[in-house]
Design a protein around this motif. Structure first.
Motif: not given
Length: 220
Positions: A77, A66, A84-85, A81
């Motif tokens: 956030e 990130y 989750d990936r 994300r």
């Protein structure tokens, strides 16, 4: 599979204890792969996914998980994300590789260690151990904690260099205090080194994984 990755497979048909190993900022999927034959004598299948964020670093670009934000709170956030990936990557890996899903270890170095914390805190029931190398635990992550009973049973090893010039040793010590709030079984080790993984660290990591994950017979 959704993320570029490198893989080390031990001899034999498996299923094998497996390490999900995440590299640091500006590196790539091959960065931690060289450790695989030396961790626990190469008995773990090791998967090294590559971060989805491209990092401009000269002639050869690297990757991250990130975007870093200087002097700003972490982007929870964005972390969510990519977490989750990574979990989708894990699910696909379980279908593709001979993984012992009862002995899945999440490990990360530097920014990859932040992602290891993210996965373990959000999904502790999916992992047999957590390893955090030269990294930090964002205190904001406490709010995203999943199954607290599972966290209290998750063996955890944290390693950090006293002379780390990238992530001050104080951040590692603060991370330990945050994690103790989850009552997880935690081992913390400091080394006379910088932002790196040493031979002593690999020996301690190997002993930890052998005792906590590889040798125990897990029937659940």
């Amino acid at each position: 599979m959704d993320l570029v990755h490198a893989a080390f497979e031990p001899a034999g048909d498996g299923p094998h204890p497996t390490i999900l190993a995440m590299h640091g900022w500006g590196s790539n999927a091959l960065d931690l792969m060289g450790l695989a034959p030396y961790i626990a004598r190469g008995r773990c299948l090791t998967l090294c996914p590559q971060g989805p964020v491209e990092v401009e670093s000269g002639a050869i670009n690297g990757y991250g998980w990130y975007q870093l934000r200087r002097d700003a709170p972490p982007d929870m956030e964005a972390m969510g994300r990519v977490a989750d990936r990574l979990m989708l990557f894990v699910d696909a890996a379980l279908d593709r590789y001979p993984i012992d899903r009862r002995k899945l270890i999440v490990m990360g170095f530097s920014q990859g260690g932040v992602m290891a914390y993210n996965l373990a805190i959000r999904h502790p029931e999916r992992f047999a151990a957590l390893v955090a190398l030269s990294t930090w635990f964002p205190e904001e992550l406490v709010e995203y904690a999943g199954n607290r009973d599972a966290l209290a049973q998750l063996p955890t090893l944290i390693q950090h260099g006293r002379a780390d010039e990238m992530i001050d040793i104080a951040k590692a010590r603060e991370s330990v205090e945050h994690l103790r709030g989850f009552k997880l079984p935690l081992i913390y080790r400091e080394y006379d080194c910088g932002h790196e993984i040493t031979a002593d660290g690999i020996r301690d990591l190997s002993s930890f994984l052998t005792e906590k994950v590889i040798q125990p017979v897990i029937t659940a």
